[in-house]
Design a protein around this motif. Structure first.
Motif, PDB file in Angstrom:
ATOM      1  N   MET A 128       0.837  -1.188   0.000  1.00  0.00           N
ATOM      2  CA  MET A 128       0.000   0.000   0.000  1.00  0.00           C
ATOM      3  C   MET A 128       0.878   1.247   0.000  1.00  0.00           C
ATOM      4  N   ILE A 129       0.864   1.998  -1.097  1.00  0.00           N
ATOM      5  CA  ILE A 129       1.638   3.219  -1.227  1.00  0.00           C
ATOM      6  C   ILE A 129       0.652   4.379  -1.340  1.00  0.00           C
ATOM      7  N   TYR A 130       0.666   5.272  -0.352  1.00  0.00           N
ATOM      8  CA  TYR A 130      -0.270   6.390  -0.406  1.00  0.00           C
ATOM      9  C   TYR A 130       0.229   7.543   0.450  1.00  0.00           C
TER      10      TYR A 130
ATOM     11  N   GLU B 246      -5.725   7.320   2.970  1.00  0.00           N
ATOM     12  CA  GLU B 246      -5.482   7.056   4.384  1.00  0.00           C
ATOM     13  C   GLU B 246      -6.764   6.562   5.053  1.00  0.00           C
ATOM     14  N   ARG B 247      -7.903   7.181   4.671  1.00  0.00           N
ATOM     15  CA  ARG B 247      -9.187   6.743   5.233  1.00  0.00           C
ATOM     16  C   ARG B 247      -9.540   5.330   4.761  1.00  0.00           C
TER      17      ARG B 247
ATOM     18  N   PHE C  94       4.669   9.625  -4.894  1.00  0.00           N
ATOM     19  CA  PHE C  94       5.107   8.486  -4.107  1.00  0.00           C
ATOM     20  C   PHE C  94       4.979   7.187  -4.901  1.00  0.00           C
ATOM     21  N   LEU C  95       3.923   7.084  -5.716  1.00  0.00           N
ATOM     22  CA  LEU C  95       3.768   5.912  -6.571  1.00  0.00           C
ATOM     23  C   LEU C  95       4.858   5.871  -7.636  1.00  0.00           C
ATOM     24  N   VAL C  96       5.183   7.039  -8.209  1.00  0.00           N
ATOM     25  CA  VAL C  96       6.250   7.108  -9.214  1.00  0.00           C
ATOM     26  C   VAL C  96       7.568   6.644  -8.612  1.00  0.00           C
ATOM     27  N   SER C  97       7.882   7.153  -7.426  1.00  0.00           N
ATOM     28  CA  SER C  97       9.121   6.758  -6.748  1.00  0.00           C
ATOM     29  C   SER C  97       9.133   5.262  -6.454  1.00  0.00           C
TER      30      SER C  97
ATOM     31  N   GLY D 174      -6.407   5.035 -16.787  1.00  0.00           N
ATOM     32  CA  GLY D 174      -6.200   3.679 -16.299  1.00  0.00           C
ATOM     33  C   GLY D 174      -5.726   3.625 -14.863  1.00  0.00           C
ATOM     34  N   ASN D 175      -5.707   4.786 -14.199  1.00  0.00           N
ATOM     35  CA  ASN D 175      -5.363   4.895 -12.790  1.00  0.00           C
ATOM     36  C   ASN D 175      -3.974   4.335 -12.486  1.00  0.00           C
ATOM     37  N   VAL D 176      -3.817   3.683 -11.319  1.00  0.00           N
ATOM     38  CA  VAL D 176      -2.491   3.240 -10.870  1.00  0.00           C
ATOM     39  C   VAL D 176      -1.886   2.238 -11.846  1.00  0.00           C
TER      40      VAL D 176
END
Length: 564
Positions: free
Chosen positions: A248-250, A256-257, A429-432, A463-465
């Motif tokens: 989980m990367i966020y 967070e919720r 953060f997802l890119v990293s 296409g999101n993540v």
């Protein structure tokens, strides 16, 4: 140049002179030693110092600082002759020179004054919790001298009882600010506000703690009661976050919720219903819930209801007895429901489940039992169910395409994952994360330009993540350069409708949008041409027009690999 040749080899740092074409005119012995060029006949800066910015500095007329291994490089333009000079300073000399700068001295004095202004305890630590600076209230409040405090580890001080609990340790582990109550070794009570400081790439850089001594305050009891409720909340958060799954990367509040809710329901056997657009990470969340649950050591079995043909999905899910039908396994098959016994059965794309199978699935959900095809004996299973879909099941119920009783049996704990467009702060953060994953996977260690992060954050990921992940994998595999820049992105990203009409529905500036689009077209033409004239022909304009617009849009021609 005569004076430079005469004294160059007596200078304790490296000196190199090159012209606007990159041809080297002079290197002193220190420079040759640093670059290991004593026995080479290479004449151009690009050959011995790849990535040098000296040509750019010469063209723009502004000095810049860069680095090479453990050496600081001061790149200077020489006013006459289209020349530039690079001075090579070892980092220790560079930092010593920098520390003697009047501006740096003023900043240090101002920082010292601010830290000691209000009498509160202020500490600054690095990302590992090592104390770098502390205000002069240290000895009064903690009973520890300032010079004994600096260089110590915050977690170690917590263990030895100097302070407890450690706010710095919490910030390092959770990457978020906190307000908490602390007790010192001498028995004094503090209310501390701890704040994380992040680098541009999102990694933790420093932690700043501001502590107020409330030992002598008359209304301490009231404040402690208020703080207790805050502490109870953070203790609950800590117990949840200790379970955090690495997949989980966020960073966004929205995710967070989602994660908090997933943590709260992980250990109960209620059916989870995950809804979200294609590619948002429904399976990742399902696996996270499984890994956080007390079933984590049992199987996690996924069945894609949309990928298995209607004719065999029932036998795949519930299994069959031997000899049930022609072409079947001669020994029969136990089915995925039984394979998930004591674990989790993930029903992905549940909206695609054939209507004929829905009644039998309802029985499995309600009674935790089913009858395999060709059998008369009922099989009981202990299974936790998680279902996911990107479709509107409520609408399908109204249309008679999905059983209403099954829908309500699935819709016990609904979790909606927002699309990437609603949580753009997650994108850096997802890119990293994906850059690190694929650099290690393919042994091609790449870095990424800040401009790409900004572009990706602005881009609408349909296409999101999953689309972002595929794009990052493609960039790591196909870009030969070690540093991935904006010019390396596929042209389709710039020309996509979502990019061209970004901001629609908000206040947009037509002139700015047109200029930005024109700039990207010019950059693409320059990158794919060997001369300015060739680029102008591709765009159907004069070379003088291209030159004028390059200056207007401040396009960094030095970084574009073509002959001007």
């Amino acid at each position: 140049m005569f004076d430079l040749y005469a004294i160059g080899n007596n200078i304790p740092f490296g000196v190199l002179v090159a012209d606007i074409k990159g041809e080297i005119h002079y290197q002193n012995q220190s420079c040759q030693h640093i670059l290991n060029t004593e026995h080479t006949d290479k004449k151009f800066i690009q050959e011995i110092l790849p990535g040098s910015i000296i040509i750019k500095v010469i063209k723009e007329g502004q000095f810049e600082i860069s680095t090479y291994n453990e050496t600081a490089l001061l790149n200077l333009p020489i006013i006459t002759g289209n020349l530039g000079m690079i001075l090579f300073f070892p980092n220790d000399i560079y930092h010593e020179l920098l520390s003697k700068s009047p501006k740096v001295i003023d900043l240090k004095q101002e920082l010292e004054a601010i830290m000691n202004l209000n009498g509160e305890l202020v500490t600054i630590t690095d990302a590992n919790g090592i104390v770098l600076r502390v205000s002069n209230a240290c000895e009064q409040i903690l009973g520890v001298k300032e010079y004994d405090f600096i260089g110590r580890s915050a977690p170690d001080m917590e263990k030895s009882g100097v302070i407890k609990p450690s706010s710095t340790k919490y910030v390092i582990e959770n990457k978020r600010k906190i307000t908490m109550n602390q007790v010192t070794k001498s028995g004094r009570r503090l209310i501390v506000h701890a704040h994380p400081i992040f680098k541009d790439d999102g990694t933790l850089h420093k932690v700043i703690n501001i502590s107020k001594d409330v030992t002598e305050i008359e209304n301490l009891q009231k404040k402690l009661e208020e703080t207790k409720s805050v502490l109870d909340y953070y203790h609950q958060e800590l117990s949840i976050l200790k379970k955090k799954d690495q997949e989980m990367i966020y960073k966004s509040k929205a995710m967070e919720r989602v994660y908090e809710l997933a943590c709260r329901v992980a250990d109960v056997d209620a059916t989870i219903f995950i809804h979200g657009e294609t590619g948002v990470g429904k399976e990742v969340l399902a696996r996270t819930i499984h890994n956080l649950s007390n079933r984590k050591n049992a199987p996690f079995v996924k069945i894609n209801c949309g990928a298995i043909p209607d004719s065999i999905i029932e036998s795949e899910l519930f299994g069959y007895a031997k000899g049930t039908f022609t072409g079947a396994n001669k020994d029969g098959k136990k089915g995925l429901a039984l394979a998930a016994h004591e674990g989790t059965l993930f029903l992905d794309e549940i909206g695609e489940l054939p209507f004929s199978v829905q009644a039998k699935l309802l029985q499995l959900l309600q009674e935790k039992r089913f009858t395999p095809l060709g059998e008369t004996k009922v099989v009981e299973v202990d299974v936790r169910f998680i279902a996911a879909t990107n479709r509107n099941l409520e609408e399908m119920v109204r249309e008679g395409k999905f059983r209403e009783d099954l829908y309500y049996r699935l819709y016990v704990v609904p979790i909606t994952i927002p699309p990437l467009s609603k949580r753009k702060e997650d994108i850096p953060f997802l890119v990293s994360h994906f850059l690190e994953i694929y650099s290690q996977k393919y042994k091609q260690y790449k870095t990424i330009d800040k401009e790409i992060i900004e572009f990706f954050t602005d881009y609408e990921w349909k296409g999101n993540v999953r689309e972002l992940q595929n794009t990052m994998e493609r960039l790591v595999l196909t870009i030969p350069a070690q540093h991935i820049e904006l010019r390396h992105l596929p042209k389709r990203l710039f020309l996509s409708p979502s990019r061209q009409i970004r901001g629609m529905g908000k206040n947009i500036n037509l002139k700015q949008e047109v200029e930005q689009f024109e700039k990207q077209l010019i950059i693409h033409a320059l990158e794919t041409s060997s001369t300015m004239r060739e680029a102008s022909k591709k765009l159907g304009v004069d070379a003088s027009t291209i030159s004028r617009k390059v200056r207007r849009y401040k396009i960094n021609v030095a970084k574009l690999q073509f002959l001007v």
